[in-house]
Design a protein around this motif. Structure first.
Motif, short mmCIF file in Angstrom:
data_model
loop_
_atom_site.label_atom_id
_atom_site.label_comp_id
_atom_site.label_asym_id
_atom_site.label_seq_id
_atom_site.Cartn_x
_atom_site.Cartn_y
_atom_site.Cartn_z
N LYS A 43 0.83 -1.20 0.00
CA LYS A 43 0.00 0.00 0.00
C LYS A 43 0.87 1.26 0.00
N GLU A 44 0.21 2.38 -0.32
CA GLU A 44 0.89 3.65 -0.28
C GLU A 44 1.10 4.10 1.17
N ARG A 45 2.10 4.95 1.35
CA ARG A 45 2.27 5.54 2.67
C ARG A 45 1.06 6.41 3.01
N GLU A 46 0.61 6.36 4.25
CA GLU A 46 -0.55 7.15 4.63
C GLU A 46 -0.28 7.91 5.93
N PHE A 47 -0.93 9.05 6.03
CA PHE A 47 -0.84 9.89 7.21
C PHE A 47 -1.57 9.22 8.37
N VAL A 48 -0.98 9.32 9.57
CA VAL A 48 -1.61 8.76 10.76
C VAL A 48 -2.02 9.88 11.73
N ALA A 49 -1.05 10.71 12.10
CA ALA A 49 -1.34 11.75 13.08
C ALA A 49 -0.25 12.81 13.02
N ALA A 50 -0.60 14.03 13.45
CA ALA A 50 0.37 15.11 13.49
C ALA A 50 0.14 15.94 14.75
N ILE A 51 1.18 16.68 15.14
CA ILE A 51 1.09 17.51 16.32
C ILE A 51 1.85 18.81 16.07
N SER A 52 1.26 19.90 16.51
CA SER A 52 1.89 21.20 16.32
C SER A 52 3.13 21.33 17.19
N TRP A 53 3.91 22.38 16.94
CA TRP A 53 5.16 22.55 17.67
C TRP A 53 4.94 22.67 19.17
N SER A 54 3.82 23.26 19.56
CA SER A 54 3.55 23.46 20.98
C SER A 54 2.89 22.24 21.62
N SER A 57 -2.15 21.46 19.35
CA SER A 57 -3.03 21.01 18.27
C SER A 57 -2.58 19.65 17.77
N THR A 58 -3.54 18.78 17.61
CA THR A 58 -3.25 17.46 17.04
C THR A 58 -4.25 17.15 15.94
N TYR A 59 -3.83 16.28 15.05
CA TYR A 59 -4.65 15.89 13.90
C TYR A 59 -4.50 14.39 13.73
N ASN A 60 -5.61 13.73 13.49
CA ASN A 60 -5.59 12.27 13.35
C ASN A 60 -6.33 11.84 12.10
N ALA A 61 -5.82 10.79 11.49
CA ALA A 61 -6.55 10.18 10.38
C ALA A 61 -7.83 9.55 10.92
N ASP A 62 -8.85 9.51 10.09
CA ASP A 62 -10.14 8.94 10.51
C ASP A 62 -9.97 7.49 10.95
N SER A 63 -9.05 6.78 10.33
CA SER A 63 -8.89 5.35 10.62
C SER A 63 -8.34 5.08 12.02
N VAL A 64 -7.77 6.10 12.67
CA VAL A 64 -7.18 5.88 13.99
C VAL A 64 -7.82 6.74 15.08
N LYS A 65 -8.79 7.56 14.72
CA LYS A 65 -9.43 8.43 15.71
C LYS A 65 -10.05 7.61 16.83
N GLY A 66 -9.80 8.05 18.05
CA GLY A 66 -10.34 7.36 19.20
C GLY A 66 -9.49 6.19 19.67
N ARG A 67 -8.47 5.84 18.89
CA ARG A 67 -7.60 4.72 19.26
C ARG A 67 -6.14 5.14 19.43
N PHE A 68 -5.66 6.07 18.60
CA PHE A 68 -4.27 6.51 18.64
C PHE A 68 -4.20 7.93 19.18
N THR A 69 -3.14 8.22 19.93
CA THR A 69 -2.91 9.55 20.46
C THR A 69 -1.48 9.97 20.23
N ILE A 70 -1.30 11.11 19.59
CA ILE A 70 0.05 11.65 19.39
C ILE A 70 0.33 12.68 20.47
N SER A 71 1.55 12.68 20.96
CA SER A 71 1.97 13.65 21.97
C SER A 71 3.45 13.94 21.80
N ARG A 72 3.93 14.93 22.53
CA ARG A 72 5.36 15.26 22.42
C ARG A 72 5.86 15.80 23.74
#
Length: 119
Positions: A43-54, A57-72
């Protein structure tokens, strides 16, 4: 130059959890937007999640919403991906990426870490 090193992948049963880490070099890590992507076999590479510099703000792909959490943790130059309720379709190589220019695209990538979810 930015180096990204992922860790934390492995084999887990469906319904289980894993936490991926991505350690970054560089003194300005706290200014980068960071993201996780994945590539499943055939399969092609796909976006999972992103997080702003601070981290505010976080962004999640629909396929992982409610299951995956990005943090820094900017003090540790590390970004995380907590993955819960894993499914066999989450099996992929997971990559972290850095947007050092602030306007995209992601210009630095790690080598990837394998996540395998058994049914």
């Amino acid at each position: 130059q930015v180096q990204l090193v992922e860790s934390g992948g492995g084999l887990v049963q469906a319904g289980g959890s894993l936490r991926l880490s991505c350690a970054a070099s560089g003194r300005t890590f706290s200014s980068y937007q960071m993201a996780w992507f994945r590539r499943a076999p055939g399969k092609e590479r796909e976006f999972v999640a992103a997080i702003s510099w601070s981290g505010r703000s976080t962004y999640n792909a629909d396929s992982v919403k409610g299951r995956f959490t990005i943090s820094r943790d900017n003090a540790k130059n590390t970004v995380y991906l907590q993955m819960n309720s894993l499914k066999p379709e989450d099996t992929a190589v997971y990559y972290c990426a850095a947007d050092t220019n602030g306007a995209g695209p992601y210009d630095y990538w790690g080598q990837g870490t394998q996540v395998t979810v058994s049914s």
